[in-house]
Design an enzyme around this catalytic site. Structure first.
Site, PDB file in Angstrom:
ATOM      1  N   GLY A   7     -59.408  16.747   1.394  1.00  0.00           N
ATOM      2  CA  GLY A   7     -58.059  16.521   0.908  1.00  0.00           C
ATOM      3  C   GLY A   7     -57.808  15.026   0.758  1.00  0.00           C
ATOM      4  N   GLY A   8     -56.703  14.706   0.124  1.00  0.00           N
ATOM      5  CA  GLY A   8     -56.254  13.320   0.093  1.00  0.00           C
ATOM      6  C   GLY A   8     -56.983  12.408  -0.873  1.00  0.00           C
ATOM      7  N   ASP A  30     -58.837  26.898   1.606  1.00  0.00           N
ATOM      8  CA  ASP A  30     -60.075  26.216   1.236  1.00  0.00           C
ATOM      9  C   ASP A  30     -61.204  26.531   2.211  1.00  0.00           C
ATOM     10  OD1 ASP A  30     -59.467  24.607  -1.127  1.00  0.00           O
ATOM     11  OD2 ASP A  30     -58.007  23.612   0.175  1.00  0.00           O
ATOM     12  N   ASP A  43     -56.420  21.602  -8.887  1.00  0.00           N
ATOM     13  CA  ASP A  43     -56.610  21.362  -7.446  1.00  0.00           C
ATOM     14  C   ASP A  43     -57.187  19.971  -7.219  1.00  0.00           C
ATOM     15  OD1 ASP A  43     -57.153  21.523  -4.731  1.00  0.00           O
ATOM     16  OD2 ASP A  43     -58.576  23.186  -4.891  1.00  0.00           O
ATOM     17  N   GLY A  73     -55.426  15.990  -5.677  1.00  0.00           N
ATOM     18  CA  GLY A  73     -54.647  14.797  -6.023  1.00  0.00           C
ATOM     19  C   GLY A  73     -53.350  15.075  -6.748  1.00  0.00           C
ATOM     20  N   GLY A  80     -52.148  19.631  -1.242  1.00  0.00           N
ATOM     21  CA  GLY A  80     -52.367  19.613   0.196  1.00  0.00           C
ATOM     22  C   GLY A  80     -51.668  18.451   0.840  1.00  0.00           C
ATOM     23  N   SER A  81     -52.279  17.273   0.727  1.00  0.00           N
ATOM     24  CA  SER A  81     -51.723  16.111   1.415  1.00  0.00           C
ATOM     25  C   SER A  81     -50.315  15.766   0.922  1.00  0.00           C
ATOM     26  CB  SER A  81     -52.658  14.905   1.254  1.00  0.00           C
ATOM     27  OG  SER A  81     -52.992  14.701  -0.092  1.00  0.00           O
ATOM     28  N   HIS A 128     -60.244  29.807  -2.033  1.00  0.00           N
ATOM     29  CA  HIS A 128     -61.108  28.947  -2.848  1.00  0.00           C
ATOM     30  C   HIS A 128     -62.418  28.764  -2.094  1.00  0.00           C
ATOM     31  CE1 HIS A 128     -61.721  24.543  -4.477  1.00  0.00           C
ATOM     32  NE2 HIS A 128     -62.678  25.355  -4.847  1.00  0.00           N
ATOM     33  N   GLY A 180     -64.302  19.008  -1.300  1.00  0.00           N
ATOM     34  CA  GLY A 180     -64.801  18.704   0.035  1.00  0.00           C
ATOM     35  C   GLY A 180     -63.743  18.125   0.962  1.00  0.00           C
TER      36      GLY A 180
HETATM   37  C1  DX5 Z   1     -60.571  19.933  -2.050  1.00  0.00           C
HETATM   38  C2  DX5 Z   1     -59.750  21.192  -1.879  1.00  0.00           C
HETATM   39  C3  DX5 Z   1     -58.327  20.985  -2.152  1.00  0.00           C
HETATM   40  C4  DX5 Z   1     -57.657  19.971  -1.276  1.00  0.00           C
HETATM   41  C5  DX5 Z   1     -56.536  19.378  -2.053  1.00  0.00           C
HETATM   42  O1  DX5 Z   1     -61.917  20.251  -1.928  1.00  0.00           O
HETATM   43  O2  DX5 Z   1     -60.221  22.202  -2.750  1.00  0.00           O
HETATM   44  O3  DX5 Z   1     -57.615  22.214  -2.171  1.00  0.00           O
HETATM   45  O4  DX5 Z   1     -57.162  20.490  -0.089  1.00  0.00           O
HETATM   46  O5  DX5 Z   1     -55.971  18.367  -1.283  1.00  0.00           O
HETATM   47  P1  DX5 Z   1     -55.051  17.255  -1.931  1.00  0.00           P
HETATM   48  O6  DX5 Z   1     -53.880  17.930  -2.567  1.00  0.00           O
HETATM   49  O7  DX5 Z   1     -54.704  16.409  -0.760  1.00  0.00           O
HETATM   50  O8  DX5 Z   1     -55.892  16.537  -2.968  1.00  0.00           O
HETATM   51 ZN    ZN Z   2     -58.991  24.061  -3.051  1.00  0.00          ZN
END
Ligand code: DX5
Ligand code: ZN
Length: 223
Positions: free
Chosen positions: A146-147, A36, A177, A179, A199-200, A68, A144
């Site tokens: 994660g989480g 990211d 991508d 949640g 991610g999280s 990304h 912007g």
């Molecule tokens: C958000 C990013 C995602 C993020 C996803 O802007 O593009 O890739 O890291 O994180 P989770 O899986 O925690 O929603």
């Molecule tokens: Zn992403």
């Protein structure tokens, strides 16, 4: 390679030991590395650039790196990411004045190209460029951070894109991508996604393999 790709977002990894984190998550069964890139302009956060991508390649990462771009403008830095070892480069159409040109630029640099859709971005950006796209990424959070929680309107949007891809007969991956968790990945798969950024959900757990295995088991239930 698996048909359904699990793409851990390293945004939630421990950056102080990033190489080790990426090695561990790939060893745990991840398919691609989701990378990211944020610029504190297109999105309100600042992350990593081509130097870190190159460092992962030099560290020995051979898995596809899925870059990304959440930056504006996008064109100037695309060749740098290609040189740094990116496999896929995706960008938000709002961030490029010449979307078709940017897609061509990514291909000319030897990478696969994709468009990213924010939750409120219309799919009409796909209308004249489907043949120049290798991946469509739907955001299920506002980019912007994660989480954040999965925005449910991404499910009907996924179904719509799945239909467009199937009707086109083209080989285009459909990535989601934001949640994504063990407890919603099944309905996300059922709606048509084949590439799952998380991610999280992965990096917050001590056992990456347990999470990835549980995600695959849920995906299998949707098939
Ligand atoms: C958000 C990013 C995602 C993020 C996803 O802007 O593009 O890739 O890291 O994180 P989770 O899986 O925690 O929603
Ligand atoms: Zn992403």
């Amino acid at each position: 390679m698996n048909e359904n790709w699990i793409a851990p977002s390293i945004l939630s990894a421990n950056f102080a030991k990033l190489g080790e984190e990426v090695d561990n998550v790939l060893k745990a069964g991840a398919d691609v590395v989701h990378f990211d890139v944020m610029d504190n302009h297109f999105v309100p956060n600042l992350t990593i650039g081509p130097l870190v991508c190159e460092a992962l390649r030099k560290h020995g990462v051979t898995a596809p790196i899925d870059v990304h771009l959440m930056i504006e403008p996008v064109d100037r830095i695309i060749p740098d990411f290609a040189k740094a070892g990116a496999s896929y480069i995706t960008f938000h159409p709002e961030a490029s004045i010449h979307v078709d040109r940017t897609l061509q630029l990514i291909h000319d640099c030897g990478c696969k190209a994709g468009l990213v859709f924010n939750p409120s971005t219309p799919l009409s950006y796909l209308d004249y460029v489907m043949d120049k796209i290798d991946m469509i990424l739907l955001m299920s959070v506002n980019p912007g951070f994660g989480g954040q929680s999965f925005i449910p309107s991404a499910l009907p949007k996924l179904r719509e894109v799945r239909k467009r891809i199937d009707d086109s007969g083209l080989n285009i991956r459909l990535e989601i991508d934001g949640g994504v968790k063990v407890d919603n990945i099944r309905e996300i798969k059922a709606a048509g996604a084949d590439t799952f950024v998380a991610g999280s959900a992965i990096f917050s757990q001590p056992d990456y393999k347990a999470v990835i295995d549980a995600m695959r088991a849920e995906i299998a239930k949707a098939e």
